[in-house]
Design an enzyme around this catalytic site. Structure first.
Site, mmCIF file in Angstrom:
data_model
loop_
_atom_site.group_PDB
_atom_site.id
_atom_site.type_symbol
_atom_site.label_atom_id
_atom_site.label_comp_id
_atom_site.label_asym_id
_atom_site.label_seq_id
_atom_site.Cartn_x
_atom_site.Cartn_y
_atom_site.Cartn_z
ATOM 1 N N LYS A 53 -3.993 -11.340 12.919
ATOM 2 C CA LYS A 53 -5.125 -10.753 12.925
ATOM 3 C C LYS A 53 -5.761 -10.496 14.231
ATOM 4 C CE LYS A 53 -6.748 -12.832 8.651
ATOM 5 N NZ LYS A 53 -7.516 -14.073 7.940
ATOM 6 N N GLN A 97 -11.089 -19.262 8.589
ATOM 7 C CA GLN A 97 -9.758 -19.035 7.959
ATOM 8 C C GLN A 97 -9.428 -20.232 7.033
ATOM 9 O OE1 GLN A 97 -7.550 -16.528 8.907
ATOM 10 N NE2 GLN A 97 -6.158 -17.616 7.287
ATOM 11 N N ASP A 120 -15.116 -11.234 5.523
ATOM 12 C CA ASP A 120 -14.108 -11.406 4.580
ATOM 13 C C ASP A 120 -14.843 -11.016 3.160
ATOM 14 O OD1 ASP A 120 -11.573 -12.332 5.350
ATOM 15 O OD2 ASP A 120 -12.425 -14.380 5.639
#
Ligand code: NAD
Length: 286
Positions: A53, A97, A120
């Site tokens: 990422k 994460q 997200d």
């Protein structure tokens, strides 16, 4: 091997196009969008995902700030970090994460991210907005990427039967809302579904997201179907494979994504797109 009727949907190429468009847009902005990534513990896969990422963000001009914490960090400390990031006007997107170590309540921490920075799209506000068909929903990167890949085939979605294998909160469920909002007839299947093969056989669009190596066989898929393989599994010899028997399906008249090179690159590209869109909305609201 691909036959002449078979089309491989090239997620790598489509993701590269998305990143290239983003790079141009971001270059024209006077400040760089900032994505904050909370990474806890030593999970090797998580570290690799975060590194990917970071790399992709740098390539398009997004600043990625990785905030790293030890395995034993307290929930209170992480809450305070999320709160500070929520309040920091320089930060446009926040992700945590996953998976987090067991002692941490992932759901509560994700819910603490303000909806505008929840790039997200895992928080309850964005999931609710998506279900309600609101254009303000931040859509989770993997289902958003899956829809983009389906759209790349030019297939008309209205009235089509889409069968999703897997009902997770990050893939199956949000994808079912996305496809319903596009007038598909959607069947969501899962580990307790009876007669999975017969259901998949009826699908115009198959999305496999169950984490079962090569579960979907060629005689499960009807002629002309679009097949999107979300699964990432490792075989005994260490190779990557999806939830679909790609080699067998390649001999059929289907449009299909490979693993790797299908959904994976799109997920990262969609996260970057979500960050850019969050940045634009936040600048508008100042
Ligand atoms: P999950 O474990 O949270 O959910 C799996 C789902 O599949 C569950 O709903 C379960 O009921 C269902 N399932 C399990 N076995 C089944 C079976 N035999 N038949 C039918 N349904 C079955 O998984 P997830 O997080 O949604 O991920 C699914 C797969 O997609 C994994 O391989 C994961 O690595 C991969 N993934 C890939 C990306 C990407 O960017 N490519 C992103 C997210 C997840």
């Amino acid at each position: 091997m691909a036959t002449e009727n078979n089309i491989i949907i090239d997620g790598k190429a489509i993701a590269a196009e998305v990143r290239s468009a983003l790079k141009k847009h971001i270059a024209s902005a006077c400040v760089r969008p900032v994505l904050a990534v909370i990474l806890v513990g030593e999970n090797e896969a998580s570290r690799i995902y975060v590194r990917n990422k970071e790399k992709a963000a740098a390539e398009v001009g997004i600043e990625c700030r990785v905030l790293q914490f030890g395995e034993n960090v307290s929930e209170k400390e992480l809450f305070e970090v999320v709160q500070a990031l929520n309040e920091d006007p320089a930060v446009n997107g926040i992700i945590i994460q996953q998976p987090l170590p067991e002692q941490l309540d992932t759901r509560c921490l994700v819910e603490a991210i303000c909806p505008e920075k929840d790039v997200d799209g895992f928080g309850p506000m964005n999931l609710g907005r998506l279900q309600g068909g609101s254009p303000d929903a931040v859509v989770a990167a993997t289902p958003k990427g899956v829809l983009r890949l389906i759209d790349s085939t030019g297939v008309e979605l209205s009235g089509k039967h889409a069968v999703i294998i897997g009902r997770s909160n990050i893939v199956g469920k949000p994808l079912s809302s996305l496809l319903l909002n596009r007038d598909c007839t959607v069947t969501v299947t899962h580990s307790k579904t009876v007669g999975l093969k017969e259901i998949v056989c009826q699908a115009d669009i198959v999305v496999a997201a169950c984490g079962c190596p090569r579960l979907v066989k060629d005689d499960w898929v009807k002629d002309g179907a679009v097949v999107i393989d979300v699964g990432i599994n490792r075989t005994e010899n260490g190779k990557l494979c999806g939830d679909v028997d790609f080699d067998a399906l390649c001999r059929k008249n289907v449009r299909i994504t490979p693993v790797p090179g299908g959904v994976g690159p799109m997920t990262v590209a969609m996260l970057l797109e979500n960050t850019w869109q969050a940045f634009q909305k936040q600048k508008k609201n100042i």
